[in-house]
Structure formats: structure tokens, C-alpha cells
Scaffold this motif. Structure first.
Motif, short mmCIF file in Angstrom:
data_model
loop_
_atom_site.label_atom_id
_atom_site.label_comp_id
_atom_site.label_asym_id
_atom_site.label_seq_id
_atom_site.Cartn_x
_atom_site.Cartn_y
_atom_site.Cartn_z
N VAL A 114 0.84 -1.20 0.00
CA VAL A 114 0.00 0.00 0.00
C VAL A 114 0.87 1.25 0.00
CG1 VAL A 114 -1.68 1.32 1.36
CG2 VAL A 114 -1.92 -1.15 1.16
N THR A 115 0.46 2.27 -0.73
CA THR A 115 1.20 3.53 -0.78
C THR A 115 0.55 4.55 0.15
OG1 THR A 115 1.78 3.13 -3.09
CG2 THR A 115 1.96 5.39 -2.29
N PHE A 116 1.39 5.19 0.97
CA PHE A 116 0.92 6.25 1.87
C PHE A 116 1.58 7.56 1.44
CE2 PHE A 116 -1.09 3.44 4.86
CZ PHE A 116 -0.34 2.26 4.80
N CYS A 117 0.76 8.52 1.03
CA CYS A 117 1.35 9.77 0.56
C CYS A 117 0.68 10.99 1.20
CB CYS A 117 1.24 9.88 -0.96
SG CYS A 117 -0.41 9.62 -1.62
N GLY A 118 -0.23 10.76 2.14
CA GLY A 118 -0.91 11.87 2.80
C GLY A 118 -0.47 12.00 4.24
N SER A 119 -1.43 12.16 5.13
CA SER A 119 -1.15 12.30 6.55
C SER A 119 -0.56 11.02 7.12
CB SER A 119 -2.45 12.64 7.30
OG SER A 119 -2.23 12.63 8.69
N ARG A 120 0.41 11.20 8.02
CA ARG A 120 1.01 10.05 8.70
C ARG A 120 0.46 9.89 10.11
NH1 ARG A 120 6.94 11.05 9.16
NH2 ARG A 120 6.23 13.19 9.52
N LYS A 121 -0.53 10.70 10.47
CA LYS A 121 -1.06 10.68 11.82
C LYS A 121 -2.13 9.61 11.98
CE LYS A 121 -0.13 15.57 12.75
NZ LYS A 121 -0.72 16.89 13.11
N ILE A 122 -1.92 8.74 12.97
CA ILE A 122 -2.86 7.66 13.27
C ILE A 122 -3.60 8.02 14.55
CG2 ILE A 122 -3.11 5.22 13.80
CD1 ILE A 122 -0.58 4.69 12.21
N HIS A 123 -4.87 8.30 14.46
CA HIS A 123 -5.67 8.63 15.64
C HIS A 123 -6.12 7.34 16.31
CE1 HIS A 123 -5.98 13.01 14.94
NE2 HIS A 123 -5.91 12.67 13.68
N TYR A 124 -5.15 6.62 16.81
CA TYR A 124 -5.42 5.31 17.39
C TYR A 124 -4.30 4.96 18.34
CZ TYR A 124 -8.69 1.43 16.81
OH TYR A 124 -9.70 0.52 16.99
N ILE A 125 -4.47 3.87 19.12
CA ILE A 125 -3.48 3.53 20.13
C ILE A 125 -2.41 2.58 19.59
CG2 ILE A 125 -4.95 3.96 22.13
CD1 ILE A 125 -5.64 1.00 22.18
N PHE A 126 -2.65 1.95 18.42
CA PHE A 126 -1.63 1.13 17.80
C PHE A 126 -1.91 1.03 16.30
CE2 PHE A 126 -4.57 -1.81 20.14
CZ PHE A 126 -5.30 -2.25 19.05
N CYS A 127 -1.01 0.37 15.58
CA CYS A 127 -1.15 0.23 14.13
C CYS A 127 -2.19 -0.84 13.84
CB CYS A 127 0.19 -0.15 13.50
SG CYS A 127 1.40 1.17 13.53
N GLU A 128 -3.36 -0.41 13.43
CA GLU A 128 -4.47 -1.31 13.17
C GLU A 128 -4.83 -1.22 11.69
OE1 GLU A 128 -7.84 -1.14 12.46
OE2 GLU A 128 -8.20 -3.23 13.03
N MET A 129 -5.21 -2.36 11.10
CA MET A 129 -5.38 -2.42 9.65
C MET A 129 -6.39 -1.41 9.11
SD MET A 129 -5.99 -5.63 7.13
CE MET A 129 -4.23 -5.81 6.89
N TYR A 130 -7.57 -1.32 9.72
CA TYR A 130 -8.60 -0.41 9.22
C TYR A 130 -8.10 1.03 9.22
CZ TYR A 130 -12.65 -3.50 8.70
OH TYR A 130 -13.54 -4.43 8.27
N VAL A 131 -7.39 1.41 10.27
CA VAL A 131 -6.88 2.78 10.37
C VAL A 131 -5.84 3.04 9.29
CG1 VAL A 131 -5.73 4.43 11.88
CG2 VAL A 131 -7.33 2.80 12.86
N LEU A 132 -4.95 2.09 9.05
CA LEU A 132 -3.92 2.25 8.02
C LEU A 132 -4.54 2.31 6.63
CD1 LEU A 132 -1.14 -0.18 9.32
CD2 LEU A 132 -1.12 2.32 9.37
N LEU A 133 -5.56 1.52 6.38
CA LEU A 133 -6.22 1.54 5.08
C LEU A 133 -6.84 2.91 4.79
CD1 LEU A 133 -7.95 -1.97 4.92
CD2 LEU A 133 -5.99 -1.17 3.59
N ARG A 134 -7.30 3.58 5.83
CA ARG A 134 -7.91 4.91 5.64
C ARG A 134 -6.85 5.98 5.34
NH1 ARG A 134 -12.92 6.47 9.37
NH2 ARG A 134 -13.03 7.97 7.68
N LEU A 135 -5.58 5.70 5.69
CA LEU A 135 -4.51 6.65 5.40
C LEU A 135 -3.92 6.43 4.01
CD1 LEU A 135 -2.48 6.65 8.76
CD2 LEU A 135 -4.13 8.35 7.98
N ALA A 136 -4.24 5.33 3.39
CA ALA A 136 -3.62 4.98 2.11
C ALA A 136 -4.15 5.86 0.99
CB ALA A 136 -3.91 3.52 1.79
N CYS A 137 -3.28 6.13 0.01
CA CYS A 137 -3.71 6.89 -1.17
C CYS A 137 -3.71 6.02 -2.42
CB CYS A 137 -2.84 8.12 -1.37
SG CYS A 137 -1.08 7.77 -1.53
#
Length: 320
Positions: free
Chosen positions: A173-196
Motif C-alpha cells: 500500500v502507498t501512503f502519501c498523505g497524513s502520517r497521523k494515526i488517531h489510534y493507540i496502535f497500528c491497526e489495519m482499518y486505520v492504516l487503510l484509511r490513510l492509504a492513497c
């Protein structure tokens, strides 16, 4: 292995080397409260599950299938909280809340693997109770040590292969926007929402496999307890009925808490996932592993006796 994945695909991340784990609150006063809350729960979880594992390992009376599965569940819970809570505690006390790309994938891998493993072990425990109550005369031969080891090995291998498969997909997955995770750990759903990049295939694959494992395990648990209840209702003695129900009550309590919170978090569309789901996540990720030792040992006389013997031996060795 996970570091290799990160290095292989690091060039596709458009300069993203770190993520920022913002947690549940950015207010300093809230962070202090959260720090002591998570620290207390983590220590209780480590001590509680550690005692369960030591008690079962040191007491020959508890070398049975039920307690073998329980020891594996406690180890999984211990592994699970150690994968996430120490980093949460560091972030709550530090100004630098960054987690590296490889670190995030590593955390995600163990998170997915251990949640899936919990599912499998709870289903295996339900099957064990079904055999013990519905087929007591065949229980010893049916639940042989060889079968128990085979069941547990299958659970561990399948869970970690599934975790590796999803982590491999996430590494593309490519991440090119915000790197901020409004969560307590790296969770798949949260990371998918950051993907571009397009994540539809990954999300669909995760949902199909995740739902298959989730509902297969839940189906085994439900069917096991349907037959267990039917068998218990045929028992003429009230005291025997109570004893049979009491052996299943702790497992049912854990199943209800675990599956209830998982449904709240994961059985919903990706675009509805929000910070409000953090509460449900804390319950299944931290509270449930903390409560499991108390639930399983609260009314279990064999476990009480094993814990007493373990503590007395430890106290004697310290004094001598």
C-alpha cells in the motif's frame, strides 16, 4: 522477515518512514490518567496470565486438554498485550509518538495473528467442553495428547500465516498523505484509511478471510454449546447440572466479551471506522486479556489449589 518486507516496499511509500500514533487523547492531563490506567492493566495482565501458565505447567493435576488450551490462551493474551501496550505507555510519556514503517507492520502482523489465534483457541476449548460433557466415556481417547498438539499447532500456524499474508498485502500500500494515526496502535482499518492507493482488493481479502475465520470459530462454539446444553438438560441430578454448567460458564463469559467487542469494531464498513471504536478496541485488546485469568480461576477449585501450591513453593524458596 517483516523488516525485509518493509525494505522491499519502502521505496513505494513516497517518503513515509514513520507514522505518528496520536492515541486516544492529546491533552496532557488525559495522557497521565491513561498512562496509569494502561500500566495498571498491563501489570495485572502480565501477573495474572503468567501465574496461570506457571500454575498449569508446574501442577501435574492440570496436565489435561482443557488446561493445555487455557495455558495457550493465557500465553496468547500475554503476547498480545506485550505487542501493543509498552509502545502505548512510551507514547503517553513521550513527546515523540513516532513508530517506524517496519515497526508498524510488525505490530500489525502480531495483532492480526494473535486475534485470529484467540478465535481458534476459544473454538478449540468449546469443542473440548463438548467432548467432555457429551461424550465423557470417549473423552480420554478422543482428546488424546497427539490430537491436542495437532489442534494447537494448526491454530498457531494458520493464524500466523494469515497475519503474514495480510501484512504482505499492506506492505504494497502507498501512503502519501497524513502520517497521523488517531489510534493507540497500528491497526489495519486505520492504516487503510490513510492509504492513497487502491485498497479495495486488500480490504475485500481481509473481510473475506477474516469473516471466514471469525464465523467458522463462532459457529463451532455455538454448535458445541447447543449440544452441551441439550446434554446438560438430560441430567436428572440438579447438582450435576450445576457442576456441568459451571465448567462452561467461564468460557462463555470470555467468548461473549471477546466476540462482542470484535463485532463492534470490525463488522462495519471501512468508511464508518472512527476514533469512537478505540473504546471497544481497548476492551478486546487490553481489558479481555486482563480479565481472562480472573474469569477462569474465580470458581475453579483445581486452579485455586494449583495457584496456592505455586505461591507456597515460591515463598518457601525465597525464605530458604
Amino acid at each position: 522477515m517483516l523488516q525485509t518486507i518493509g525494505e522491499m516496499h519502502g521505496g513505494n511509500q513516497s517518503g513515509v518512514s514513520d507514522f505518528i500514533l496520536l492515541g486516544m487523547s492529546e491533552r496532557p492531563e488525559d495522557q497521565q490518567v491513561l498512562f496509569w490506567m494502561f500500566l495498571s492493566m498491563y501489570l495485572v495482565t502480565v501477573v495474572g496470565n503468567g501465574l496461570i501458565i506457571l500454575a498449569i505447567g508446574s501442577d501435574a493435576h492440570l496436565h489435561t486438554p482443557m488446561y493445555l488450551f487455557l495455558a495457550n490462551l493465557s500465553f496468547t493474551d500475554l503476547f498480545f498485550v506485550t505487542n501493543t501496550v509498552p509502545k502505548i505507555l512510551v507514547n503517553l510519556q513521550s513527546q515523540n509518538k513516532a513508530i517506524s514503517y517496519t515497526g508498524c507492520l510488525t505490530q500489525l502482523h502480531f495483532l492480526v495473528s494473535l486475534v485470529t489465534l484467540d478465535n481458534f483457541i476459544l473454538a478449540t476449548m468449546a469443542y473440548d467442553r463438548y467432548m467432555a460433557i457429551c461424550h465423557p466415556l470417549h473423552y480420554v481417547t478422543a482428546m488424546s495428547p497427539r490430537l491436542c498438539i495437532l489442534l494447537l499447532s494448526s491454530c498457531w500456524v494458520t493464524a500466523f500465516l494469515y497475519g503474514f499474508f495480510l501484512t504482505l498485502l499492506m506492505s504494497r500500500v502507498t501512503f502519501c498523505g497524513s502520517r497521523k494515526i488517531h489510534y493507540i496502535f497500528c491497526e489495519m482499518y486505520v492504516l487503510l484509511r490513510l492509504a492513497c492507493s487502491n485498497t479495495q482488493i486488500i480490504h475485500t481479502g481481509q473481510m473475506v478471510l477474516g469473516c471466514f475465520f471469525f464465523f467458522t470459530s463462532l459457529g463451532i462454539i455455538i454448535m458445541s454449546y447447543v449440544w452441551i446444553v441439550r446434554a446438560i438438560l438430560r441430567i436428572p441430578s440438579a447438582s450435576s447440572k450445576y457442576k456441568a454448567f459451571s465448567t462452561c460458564a467461564s468460557h462463555l463469559a470470555v467468548v461473549t466479551l471477546f466476540y462482542g467487542t470484535l463485532c463492534m469494531v470490525y463488522l462495519k464498513p471501512l468508511n464508518t471506522y472512527s476514533i469512537k471504536d478505540s473504546v471497544a478496541t481497548v476492551i478486546y485488546a487490553v481489558v479481555t486479556p486482563m480479565l481472562n485469568p480472573f474469569i477462569y480461576s474465580l470458581r475453579n477449585k483445581d486452579m485455586h489449589a494449583a495457584l496456592r501450591r505455586l505461591l507456597l513453593v515460591k515463598a518457601y524458596r525465597m525464605l530458604t
